[in-house]
Design a protein around this motif. Structure first.
Motif, PDB file in Angstrom:
ATOM      1  N   PRO A   1       0.781  -1.237   0.000  1.00 48.91           N
ATOM      2  CA  PRO A   1       0.000   0.000   0.000  1.00 48.91           C
ATOM      3  C   PRO A   1       0.812   1.287   0.000  1.00 48.91           C
ATOM      4  O   PRO A   1       0.344   2.306  -0.484  1.00 48.91           O
ATOM      5  CB  PRO A   1      -0.811  -0.112   1.303  1.00 48.91           C
ATOM      6  N   ASN A   2       2.024   1.271   0.535  1.00 49.14           N
ATOM      7  CA  ASN A   2       2.770   2.524   0.695  1.00 49.14           C
ATOM      8  C   ASN A   2       4.216   2.342   0.247  1.00 49.14           C
ATOM      9  O   ASN A   2       5.120   2.244   1.072  1.00 49.14           O
ATOM     10  CB  ASN A   2       2.708   2.976   2.160  1.00 49.14           C
ATOM     11  N   PRO A   3       4.468   2.307  -1.064  1.00 49.63           N
ATOM     12  CA  PRO A   3       5.838   2.091  -1.549  1.00 49.63           C
ATOM     13  C   PRO A   3       6.811   3.158  -1.053  1.00 49.63           C
ATOM     14  O   PRO A   3       7.930   2.834  -0.656  1.00 49.63           O
ATOM     15  CB  PRO A   3       5.687   2.152  -3.071  1.00 49.63           C
ATOM     16  N   ASP A   4       6.390   4.425  -1.059  1.00 51.76           N
ATOM     17  CA  ASP A   4       7.292   5.505  -0.643  1.00 51.76           C
ATOM     18  C   ASP A   4       7.686   5.351   0.817  1.00 51.76           C
ATOM     19  O   ASP A   4       8.864   5.462   1.170  1.00 51.76           O
ATOM     20  CB  ASP A   4       6.605   6.858  -0.849  1.00 51.76           C
ATOM     21  N   GLY A   5       6.698   5.085   1.662  1.00 51.96           N
ATOM     22  CA  GLY A   5       7.002   4.892   3.073  1.00 51.96           C
ATOM     23  C   GLY A   5       7.868   3.674   3.308  1.00 51.96           C
ATOM     24  O   GLY A   5       8.745   3.685   4.172  1.00 51.96           O
TER      25      GLY A   5
ATOM     26  N   ALA B   1      -6.349  -4.608  11.355  1.00 47.56           N
ATOM     27  CA  ALA B   1      -5.645  -4.226  10.126  1.00 47.56           C
ATOM     28  C   ALA B   1      -5.446  -2.724  10.049  1.00 47.56           C
ATOM     29  O   ALA B   1      -4.401  -2.249   9.586  1.00 47.56           O
ATOM     30  CB  ALA B   1      -6.409  -4.733   8.905  1.00 47.56           C
ATOM     31  N   TYR B   2      -6.437  -1.964  10.501  1.00 49.93           N
ATOM     32  CA  TYR B   2      -6.287  -0.508  10.440  1.00 49.93           C
ATOM     33  C   TYR B   2      -5.155  -0.042  11.369  1.00 49.93           C
ATOM     34  O   TYR B   2      -4.366   0.829  11.005  1.00 49.93           O
ATOM     35  CB  TYR B   2      -7.591   0.199  10.804  1.00 49.93           C
TER      36      TYR B   2
ATOM     37  N   ALA C   1      -7.668   0.423   0.594  1.00 53.47           N
ATOM     38  CA  ALA C   1      -6.791  -0.484  -0.161  1.00 53.47           C
ATOM     39  C   ALA C   1      -5.784  -1.146   0.764  1.00 53.47           C
ATOM     40  O   ALA C   1      -5.502  -2.343   0.649  1.00 53.47           O
ATOM     41  CB  ALA C   1      -6.080   0.284  -1.269  1.00 53.47           C
ATOM     42  N   GLY C   2      -5.223  -0.364   1.695  1.00 49.94           N
ATOM     43  CA  GLY C   2      -4.243  -0.916   2.619  1.00 49.94           C
ATOM     44  C   GLY C   2      -4.830  -1.954   3.539  1.00 49.94           C
ATOM     45  O   GLY C   2      -4.237  -3.011   3.791  1.00 49.94           O
ATOM     46  N   VAL C   3      -6.030  -1.692   4.077  1.00 47.78           N
ATOM     47  CA  VAL C   3      -6.689  -2.672   4.942  1.00 47.78           C
ATOM     48  C   VAL C   3      -7.014  -3.935   4.159  1.00 47.78           C
ATOM     49  O   VAL C   3      -6.784  -5.063   4.625  1.00 47.78           O
ATOM     50  CB  VAL C   3      -7.958  -2.058   5.564  1.00 47.78           C
ATOM     51  N   ALA C   4      -7.553  -3.746   2.948  1.00 43.14           N
ATOM     52  CA  ALA C   4      -7.880  -4.918   2.124  1.00 43.14           C
ATOM     53  C   ALA C   4      -6.630  -5.738   1.836  1.00 43.14           C
ATOM     54  O   ALA C   4      -6.661  -6.979   1.854  1.00 43.14           O
ATOM     55  CB  ALA C   4      -8.527  -4.465   0.817  1.00 43.14           C
TER      56      ALA C   4
END
Length: 984
Positions: free
Chosen positions: A547-551, A927-928, A947-950
């Motif tokens: 979900p978070n490539p940059d991070g 998940a959140y 999207a991240g939770v899913a």
């Protein structure tokens, strides 16, 4: 001496020879008599050989042949006594090779090739060998000349004057010169040979300059028409030249054979034409070649014939070789090919196979070649032919750990030298370890084993096999290879502008910042930067799948800067690709785990290890925390130790969760057990601290009652530790002093665990105690009994359904449990009035506690069909029926629900609907927190959060809307069940 004295002389000599180490001293003494070998120095030197009896027997035969061939009665011993180096070399050859001894019997003059004045000082290359073979005029003279050069190479080898690499290179160069000479002879035999240009390309070990003593020499032929020549005629001539060369080298004559020339690595193998033009070769490899054929080309080297044509061949095919790793299933195909090799070994030979069996030479070669082909696309230093050179390059480039590279090189060298000695004995092509002790003893002595050589040789062989097998499994099946091989070649050679564009295409929101992180990680000549350059193509792709490539990339840079200097970090990511992929998933998919890793980067060491990622049991954690805490007198330091353990175990649980290794029930159990163990250790610390302050032991017993989700073993990542404190004054103790001491312990426990620090705090919430914040923090057992007897309301009995008195004094815990069991599980169940009161309270909660503006359809706890709906329904069934249904007497929601279904208090389908809703909503809540490192009250509204939770739920990065649909459908069905079962 008269003949009748000869037996006495032989017996005397036999005793001397026995002391020297001859196995059959009587036969040796007879030989000395027959060949009139009188030199004590020669005999003593022969005794030092690998097989003294064999060496002496051959020496006598050669001496006789030498005198006969010389025609002057000249005795070989004269030369041996005059040249100690000649004697040393000859004894080494005769004791280590039956075949070379037989050759010297036939050609005794070749002994003089071993003289100090004749032996070359330095190893020879192909050009030097070609000069030596320049006088060869026919096939027999080529065989004799080849054997004489082989004799010198073996003599240097057996006297340990040349290394394995030098020996293998000389054998390869001698083979190249032999091919060149055979081609010269073929041109003299084939008509119109001038019409065809022909290049001989060495493949396999000859191409890699690592040839055995006896091996098929793998070649490929490439031809072209000479200037002005007809192409079809040139093809026919080139075919005859190649065929004649093969016969010259491989056929048997009175001087034996050299070795087989194997052209089966050519395009289409035996079914393809023996010779091809360069364009035909290129066309085949571009269109039809299999993965293994590119692996074979790795060692291709022109050795004979038209040098320019040979160079053009290698240059034309090299780009395809170094791009072969991008072929579909390249890594899998290479691994499958290695398995097929092992599967085809006859079972009786498997344990004696030095080359092809598990832990054999092929395991080294396949692992090295796979690493070369995958990483050689971008690192030209890996584009070398020999296995040992490639290993050095892989180590220097950071692709293989130094210790692993050294171990594999040592093992490979040992195996190759063992193979050389086996083949050298009979000059036969074999890779099977001999089964007879006599041969093994001889081979062991040639390898400098002096004590029990056969047994110790086999012992070391088995040890090296095990080491090769270990390293082969580690390198050949390195998961990172699949990811790197799958990267398009153009992705590995980008300008800064193109790199930014590709990063943006991968999903990086700030490609410029991402490029800055990349440069920081990969620039420079440090070994860590070299390893990072290997890792980054795969890491970037893995980040992009999250979900978070940059991070993820930023966090990876921070972790790498923290751990880059440690000996294990980058090595682990490189060698254990599953750990690297898992780390990428954590850093780009979970801010919660990322925070834990950044607090203590060493937790990365758990990744990639199934055992390390298994959540620890309560007993194991409480034993460790108590033991660690008791090593410190200072309460603050003891607590820091406990909190470090908690942080480590939170990392373990959360990592397992992100990887999908534990379900929501297991997560709840693991988090609750960890919190319980933490409270147990903290209670010990707080008790000791208060006792130190008071200067005396506590006048009371203290226990902690777990409440809420903690008591139900259903904690989430965002849960506080809900507790009640109870104490019981010791007999004769002042009750006021006991209460003060117990309150001090409870206060200290909360302070120690709740203070901000490098490890996550644990908020200990005591608001569920009687009278809430208005009531005393700690009550006596008697006070609890009086309160519940006089004031307890039905909602308090409901709260006690989750009460678990398990921390602290065991007897007090048992007494508290005995007190509350009749309250939460009343003997006849609760009255209808109490049922109505529970429903009234639930209606009030639904109406008043739902935050303003919150959507009742998506609030995770209080929404329709959410956590509260399911739990209140189950708890009402417990209060009504636990007196009759033992399975309902539990603090956990799902076991109680299952028990209700088994007792037909609720339909099995309705129970399944409620269970599904509880699991899904609990998973989303967890998940959140994993995603954002903070609790979320409602279903995420932000598309990225959804999207991240899913993704964390296993639905993929594009599964956000599907997750919402699943949630709404599941909770709607659950609400329908709640309407029937709870509301009646």
């Amino acid at each position: 001496m008269p003949d009748d004295q000869r037996p006495q002389r032989v017996r005397t000599t036999s005793g001397w020879l026995a002391r020297l180490g001859f196995a059959d001293p009587d036969e040796a003494a007879t030989l000395l008599e027959e060949c009139e070998l009188r030199s004590t120095a020669v005999v003593e030197r022969v005794a030092q050989g690998a097989d003294p009896d064999l060496a002496l027997r051959r020496l006598c035969e050669i001496a006789g042949a030498f005198a006969s061939r010389a025609g002057t009665g000249e005795h070989l011993v004269t030369h041996l006594e005059a040249d100690p180096e000649l004697l040393t070399r000859l004894v080494a050859v005769l004791g280590g090779s039956h075949a070379l001894g037989e050759f010297l019997v036939l050609h005794p003059e070749a002994v003089l090739d071993l003289r100090a004045s004749t032996m070359p000082v330095e190893p020879r290359d192909q050009a030097a060998f070609e000069r030596v073979l320049g006088d060869v005029t026919d096939r027999d003279s080529l065989r004799v000349a080849y054997r004489r050069q082989l004799l010198q190479i073996a003599a240097r080898d057996l006297t340990r004057r040349s290394s394995y690499e030098t020996t293998a290179a000389e054998l390869s160069d001698l083979a190249g010169a032999t091919l060149a000479t055979a081609l010269r002879l073929a041109r003299e035999e084939v008509d119109d040979s001038e019409t065809a240009r022909l290049a001989v390309i060495a493949m396999g070990k000859c191409g890699g300059r690592e040839l055995n003593y006896v091996s098929d020499v793998d070649v490929v032929f490439v031809h072209a028409a000479a200037d002005g020549a007809d192409e079809q005629k040139a093809t026919r001539v080139a075919t005859r030249l190649a065929s004649t060369l093969i016969r010259i080298c491989g056929e048997h004559t009175r001087e034996g054979t050299i070795w087989e020339v194997d052209a089966n690595l050519r395009p289409e193998g035996k079914d393809g034409p023996l010779v091809r033009t360069l364009p035909s070769h290129v066309a085949y490899y571009e269109r039809w070649a299999s993965t293994w054929e590119f692996q074979a080309l790795l060692k291709a080297r022109p050795v004979a014939g038209d040098a320019e044509l040979g160079r053009e061949y290698v240059e034309a095919l090299a780009p395809m070789v170094w791009d072969a790793a991008t072929r579909p299933n390249f890594v899998a195909d290479t691994r499958a090919m290695r398995r097929r090799v092992i599967d085809n070994i006859p079972a009786p030979q498997l344990d004696r196979e030095l080359k092809l069996g598990p832990g054999g030479l092929r395991d080294v070669e396949f692992a090295v070649q796979l690493l070369q082909l995958v990483h050689g696309r971008t690192d030209e230093r890996l584009r070398v032919r020999s296995t040992t050179e490639a290993l050095r390059a892989l180590v220097d480039g950071g692709y293989v750990a130094r210790t692993d590279g050294a171990s594999m090189t040592e093992a490979y060298t040992f195996l190759r030298m063992f193979e050389h000695r086996i083949q050298l004995d009979g000059l036969r092509r074999t890779h099977l370890v001999p089964s007879d002790d006599e041969t093994l003893r001889m081979i062991g002595r040639t390898l400098a084993y002096r004590t029990d050589p056969a047994r110790n040789l086999l012992k070391d062989w088995q040890a090296q096999r095990r080491e090769v097998l270990r390293l082969h499994q580690k390198l050949f099946f390195r998961p990172l290879l699949d990811a790197v091989a799958a990267m398009p070649s153009d992705a590995l050679h980008l300008t800064p502008e193109a790199a930014q564009a590709r990063l943006e295409a991968l999903g990086y929101a700030d490609p410029r910042a991402a490029l800055t992180h990349l440069r920081a990680l990969t620039s420079g000549m440090r070994r860590s930067a070299a390893i990072q350059r290997q890792l980054m193509p795969a890491m970037l792709a893995w980040f992009a799948e999250s979900p978070n490539p940059d991070g993820g990339l930023l966090a990876f840079r921070k972790v790498s800067e923290s751990l880059g200097g440690t000996h294990w970090y980058l090595r682990k990511l490189r060698d254990e690709g599953s750990g690297a992929e898992q780390l990428a998933k954590m850093l780009a998919g979970s801010a919660y785990v990322t925070d834990l890793i950044q607090r203590a980067p060493e937790s990365v060491a758990m990744l990639g290890d199934d055992n390390e990622l298994e959540p620890r049991t309560y007993d194991r954690i409480v034993t460790e925390t108590r033991s660690a805490a008791r090593r410190h007198d200072d309460p603050a330091e003891a607590t820091r130790t406990v909190r470090r353990v908690r942080r480590r175990e939170l990392s373990r649980i959360a990592m397992s969760d992100v990887l999908g290794r534990v379900d929501v029930v297991e997560v709840g159990h693991a988090l609750s057990d960890l919190t319980t163990a933490t409270l147990e250790a903290a209670l010990d610390i707080a008790t000791r601290a208060v006792e130190q302050q008071r200067g005396t032991s506590l006048p009371t017993r203290v226990a902690v009652v777990l409440m809420g989700r903690l008591g139900g073993r259903e904690m989430g990542y965002g849960s506080d530790a809900d507790v009640m404190f109870v104490h019981d004054p010791l007999p004769g103790a002042d009750e006021s002093a006991a209460s003060q001491a117990a309150t001090a312990v409870a206060t200290e426990l909360r302070r120690l665990l709740g203070t901000a620090g490098p490890d996550p705090a644990l908020e200990v919430d005591a608001d569920l105690r009687p009278e809430g914040r208005s009531g005393p923090l700690v009550r006596t057992l008697a006070s609890y009994r009086a309160y519940y007897a006089r004031w307890s309301m039905v909602w308090e009995a409901q709260a006690l359904l989750r009460a678990a008195p398990v921390v602290g004094d065991p007897e007090l815990c048992a007494a508290f449990r005995a007190l509350i069991d009749p309250l939460r599980w009343p003997g006849e169940g609760i009255s209808q009035a109490d049922v109505q009161e529970v429903r009234r309270i639930k209606a009030r909660v639904d109406a008043e506690r739902l935050p303003r503006g919150a959507d009742p359809a998506t609030h995770l706890k209080l929404g329709r069909g959410g956590i509260a709906d399911v739990e209140w329904t189950v708890q009402l069934l417990q209060m009504q029926h636990a007196h009759a249904v033992e399975g309902l007497r539990t603090t956990e929601t799902l076991p109680a629900l299952h028990a209700a279904a088994e007792a037909d208090l609720i339909g099995s389908e309705d129970a399944a609907v409620l269970g599904d809703a509880w699991r899904l909503v609990s998973r989303i809540r967890n998940a959140y927190v994993l995603l954002r490192n903070r609790a979320g009250a409602s279903l995420p509204e932000n598309a990225n959060d959804r999207a991240g939770v899913a993704w964390l739920l296993g639905g993929g990065i594009d599964g956000g809307e599907q997750m919402v649909d699943d949630y709404l459908r599941t909770t709607r069905r659950a609400r329908q069940v709640v309407e029937r079962v709870f509301w009646g």
